[in-house]
Design an enzyme around this catalytic site. Structure first.
Site, PDB file in Angstrom:
ATOM      1  N   ALA A  65     -10.151   0.606 -12.016  1.00 59.49           N
ATOM      2  CA  ALA A  65     -11.328  -0.239 -12.168  1.00 59.49           C
ATOM      3  C   ALA A  65     -10.956  -1.354 -13.143  1.00 59.49           C
ATOM      4  O   ALA A  65     -10.033  -1.197 -13.956  1.00 59.49           O
ATOM      5  CB  ALA A  65     -12.480   0.595 -12.713  1.00 59.49           C
ATOM      6  N   GLY A 108      -9.344   4.175 -10.749  1.00 60.08           N
ATOM      7  CA  GLY A 108     -10.139   3.865  -9.559  1.00 60.08           C
ATOM      8  C   GLY A 108      -9.272   3.559  -8.341  1.00 60.08           C
ATOM      9  O   GLY A 108      -9.713   3.751  -7.201  1.00 60.08           O
ATOM     10  N   GLU A 111      -8.438   6.814  -6.946  1.00 58.92           N
ATOM     11  CA  GLU A 111      -9.689   7.351  -6.379  1.00 58.92           C
ATOM     12  C   GLU A 111     -10.050   6.659  -5.065  1.00 58.92           C
ATOM     13  O   GLU A 111     -10.529   7.297  -4.131  1.00 58.92           O
ATOM     14  CB  GLU A 111     -10.812   7.194  -7.414  1.00 58.92           C
ATOM     15  CG  GLU A 111     -10.560   8.083  -8.634  1.00 58.92           C
ATOM     16  CD  GLU A 111     -11.479   7.778  -9.802  1.00 58.92           C
ATOM     17  OE1 GLU A 111     -11.468   6.622 -10.288  1.00 58.92           O
ATOM     18  OE2 GLU A 111     -12.217   8.674 -10.230  1.00 58.92           O
ATOM     19  N   GLU A 131      -7.541   7.442 -17.201  1.00 59.42           N
ATOM     20  CA  GLU A 131      -8.779   7.086 -17.910  1.00 59.42           C
ATOM     21  C   GLU A 131      -8.828   7.658 -19.320  1.00 59.42           C
ATOM     22  O   GLU A 131      -9.412   7.068 -20.229  1.00 59.42           O
ATOM     23  CB  GLU A 131      -9.999   7.560 -17.111  1.00 59.42           C
ATOM     24  CG  GLU A 131     -10.270   6.772 -15.840  1.00 59.42           C
ATOM     25  CD  GLU A 131      -9.549   7.300 -14.604  1.00 59.42           C
ATOM     26  OE1 GLU A 131      -8.596   8.103 -14.760  1.00 59.42           O
ATOM     27  OE2 GLU A 131      -9.943   6.922 -13.494  1.00 59.42           O
TER      28      GLU A 131
HETATM   29  N1  CO8 Z   1      -8.168  -3.822 -15.244  1.00 59.56           N
HETATM   30  C1  CO8 Z   1      -8.066  -5.111 -15.569  1.00 59.56           C
HETATM   31  N2  CO8 Z   1      -6.897  -5.768 -15.603  1.00 59.56           N
HETATM   32  C2  CO8 Z   1      -5.780  -5.082 -15.314  1.00 59.56           C
HETATM   33  C3  CO8 Z   1      -5.809  -3.726 -14.972  1.00 59.56           C
HETATM   34  C4  CO8 Z   1      -7.088  -3.085 -14.931  1.00 59.56           C
HETATM   35  N3  CO8 Z   1      -7.238  -1.796 -14.570  1.00 59.56           N
HETATM   36  N4  CO8 Z   1      -4.547  -3.317 -14.738  1.00 59.56           N
HETATM   37  C5  CO8 Z   1      -3.765  -4.367 -14.929  1.00 59.56           C
HETATM   38  N5  CO8 Z   1      -4.488  -5.451 -15.280  1.00 59.56           N
HETATM   39  C6  CO8 Z   1      -4.031  -6.798 -15.574  1.00 59.56           C
HETATM   40  C7  CO8 Z   1      -3.335  -6.861 -16.932  1.00 59.56           C
HETATM   41  O1  CO8 Z   1      -4.285  -6.968 -17.964  1.00 59.56           O
HETATM   42  C8  CO8 Z   1      -2.484  -8.104 -16.760  1.00 59.56           C
HETATM   43  O2  CO8 Z   1      -3.295  -9.234 -16.909  1.00 59.56           O
HETATM   44  P1  CO8 Z   1      -2.821 -10.441 -17.898  1.00 59.56           P
HETATM   45  O3  CO8 Z   1      -1.576 -10.959 -17.221  1.00 59.56           O
HETATM   46  O4  CO8 Z   1      -3.969 -11.384 -17.845  1.00 59.56           O
HETATM   47  O5  CO8 Z   1      -2.551  -9.842 -19.215  1.00 59.56           O
HETATM   48  C9  CO8 Z   1      -2.072  -8.031 -15.278  1.00 59.56           C
HETATM   49  O6  CO8 Z   1      -3.024  -7.173 -14.651  1.00 59.56           O
HETATM   50  C10 CO8 Z   1      -0.691  -7.445 -15.099  1.00 59.56           C
HETATM   51  O7  CO8 Z   1      -0.664  -6.187 -15.744  1.00 59.56           O
HETATM   52  P2  CO8 Z   1       0.449  -5.781 -16.821  1.00 59.56           P
HETATM   53  O8  CO8 Z   1       0.979  -7.005 -17.515  1.00 59.56           O
HETATM   54  O9  CO8 Z   1      -0.117  -4.713 -17.676  1.00 59.56           O
HETATM   55  O10 CO8 Z   1       1.582  -5.221 -15.841  1.00 59.56           O
HETATM   56  P3  CO8 Z   1       2.710  -4.155 -16.198  1.00 59.56           P
HETATM   57  O11 CO8 Z   1       3.643  -4.159 -15.038  1.00 59.56           O
HETATM   58  O12 CO8 Z   1       3.262  -4.384 -17.568  1.00 59.56           O
HETATM   59  O13 CO8 Z   1       1.926  -2.728 -16.257  1.00 59.56           O
HETATM   60  C11 CO8 Z   1       0.348  -1.063 -15.476  1.00 59.56           C
HETATM   61  C12 CO8 Z   1       1.321  -2.193 -15.098  1.00 59.56           C
HETATM   62  C13 CO8 Z   1       1.112   0.140 -16.055  1.00 59.56           C
HETATM   63  C14 CO8 Z   1      -0.375  -0.638 -14.205  1.00 59.56           C
HETATM   64  C15 CO8 Z   1      -0.660  -1.567 -16.534  1.00 59.56           C
HETATM   65  O14 CO8 Z   1      -1.221  -2.797 -16.051  1.00 59.56           O
HETATM   66  C16 CO8 Z   1      -1.813  -0.641 -16.809  1.00 59.56           C
HETATM   67  O15 CO8 Z   1      -1.643   0.327 -17.527  1.00 59.56           O
HETATM   68  N6  CO8 Z   1      -3.004  -0.948 -16.263  1.00 59.56           N
HETATM   69  C17 CO8 Z   1      -4.213  -0.155 -16.506  1.00 59.56           C
HETATM   70  C18 CO8 Z   1      -4.192   1.145 -15.736  1.00 59.56           C
HETATM   71  C19 CO8 Z   1      -5.427   1.957 -16.041  1.00 59.56           C
HETATM   72  O16 CO8 Z   1      -5.667   2.388 -17.144  1.00 59.56           O
HETATM   73  N7  CO8 Z   1      -6.268   2.169 -15.011  1.00 59.56           N
HETATM   74  C20 CO8 Z   1      -7.485   2.925 -15.126  1.00 59.56           C
HETATM   75  C21 CO8 Z   1      -8.638   2.002 -15.332  1.00 59.56           C
HETATM   76  S1  CO8 Z   1     -10.145   2.843 -15.676  1.00 59.56           S
HETATM   77  C22 CO8 Z   1     -10.658   3.362 -14.163  1.00 59.56           C
HETATM   78  O17 CO8 Z   1     -10.095   3.084 -13.142  1.00 59.56           O
HETATM   79  C23 CO8 Z   1     -11.918   4.183 -14.143  1.00 59.56           C
HETATM   80  C24 CO8 Z   1     -12.482   4.292 -12.766  1.00 59.56           C
HETATM   81  C25 CO8 Z   1     -13.831   4.880 -12.713  1.00 59.56           C
HETATM   82  C26 CO8 Z   1     -14.792   4.322 -13.682  1.00 59.56           C
HETATM   83  C27 CO8 Z   1     -16.163   4.689 -13.331  1.00 59.56           C
HETATM   84  C28 CO8 Z   1     -17.156   4.451 -14.482  1.00 59.56           C
HETATM   85  C29 CO8 Z   1     -18.585   4.927 -14.162  1.00 59.56           C
END
Ligand code: CO8
Length: 257
Positions: A65, A108, A111, A131
């Site tokens: 998400a 997400g 999921e 998460e």
């Molecule tokens: N949300 C927003 N932006 C994201 C996300 C995300 N989930 N993942 C990556 N991005 C963005 C980064 O911020 C970055 O943007 P910017 O260039 O502007 O800084 C761009 O995408 C590229 O990402 P990275 O530079 O981080 O790329 P890397 O290759 O270094 O890393 C990863 C890749 C490991 C995937 C890393 O991006 C990461 O850890 N992302 C987050 C993963 C995560 O924690 N996902 C879970 C999110 S929470 C969720 O899904 C909950 C779902 C249900 C919620 C329901 C609530 C009721």
């Protein structure tokens, strides 16, 4: 319909949805939610379509998400909106949906892949429910579906440590149906979808409904449901056609009736 966060196309009888927010690794924001659900509904309504494929990019199916969109939400807002409940509409799609996953399928994203009917993964795929690292938990079905796919021990491991599972482990654990080389992912997924779409659509939909029923009811109820649906299939012209074609040693020509 014009979409902002996805690309859609039809390949023969297959509807293809490509998640397309490369700047955020296809993170699921409200726009992407709206677009994917609208595209699914459009393919569901399109009588020429027999199967749907959802894919992402080589680097990410979806990295979860959208954290930046979510971070300032309040409890009341989330509760009143029933945040993420709109994805329940995906459960009402009766045509099969295949997830073709390359790269990250996290939170997400994992999921969303699990909400599809089955997952074909590239050998670069990485699945996870990270998460916990953000101070929350899965909210789009992860704690429930992942546990059904891989069992309690692995689901606990994934949800509590936030670690990722690679494609080989995902296949071993029953999370994905098959793993293919990265360069062949879309081709293989489309081939599987094309095969499904070549069959009788009502028969395909009844198969999907019966397998899904097994998640919801006891074995005896599930067996009863299967038998009743099986009996009803003898009312299909496609059953007569399929069995006649076998007897006559020719290819069947299904007409979805
Ligand atoms: N949300 C927003 N932006 C994201 C996300 C995300 N989930 N993942 C990556 N991005 C963005 C980064 O911020 C970055 O943007 P910017 O260039 O502007 O800084 C761009 O995408 C590229 O990402 P990275 O530079 O981080 O790329 P890397 O290759 O270094 O890393 C990863 C890749 C490991 C995937 C890393 O991006 C990461 O850890 N992302 C987050 C993963 C995560 O924690 N996902 C879970 C999110 S929470 C969720 O899904 C909950 C779902 C249900 C919620 C329901 C609530 C009721």
């Amino acid at each position: 319909m014009a979409y902002e966060t996805i690309l859609t196309e039809t390949r023969g009888k297959v509807g293809l949805i490509t998640l397309n927010r490369p700047q955020a690794l296809n993170a699921i924001n409200s726009g992407l939610t709206r677009d994917v659900l609208a595209a699914l509904q459009a393919f569901e309504a399109d009588t020429t379509i027999g199967c749907i494929v959802i894919t992402g990019s080589e680097k990410a199916f979806a990295a979860g998400a959208d954290i930046k969109e979510m971070q300032s939400r309040s409890f009341v807002q989330s509760y009143l909106d029933d945040f993420f409940a709109e994805w329940d509409a995906m459960l009402r799609v009766r045509k099969p949906i295949i997830a073709a996953v390359s790269g990250y399928a996290l939170g997400g994203g994992c999921e969303l892949a699990m909400a599809c009917d089955f997952i074909i993964a590239s050998d670069t795929a990485k699945f996870g429910q990270p998460e916990i690292t953000l101070g929350v938990m899965p909210g789009m079905g992860g704690s429930q579906r992942l546990t059904r796919f891989v069992g309690k021990s692995k689901a606990m491991d994934m949800c509590l440590t936030g670690r990722m599972m690679d494609a080989a482990e995902a296949e071993r654990s029953g999370l994905v149906s098959r793993v293919v080389p990265a360069g062949e992912l879309l081709e293989e997924a489309l081939k599987a979808a094309d095969k499904i779409a070549s069959f009788s659509l009502p028969a395909v939909m009844m198969n999907k409904e019966a397998v899904n029923r097994s998640y919801e009811v006891s074995l005896s109820e599930g067996l009863r449901f299967e038998r009743r649906v099986f009996h009803s299939m003898f009312a299909l012209e496609d059953q007569k056609e399929g069995m006649s074609a076998f007897s006559e040693k020719r290819k069947p020509s299904f007409n979805n009736r």
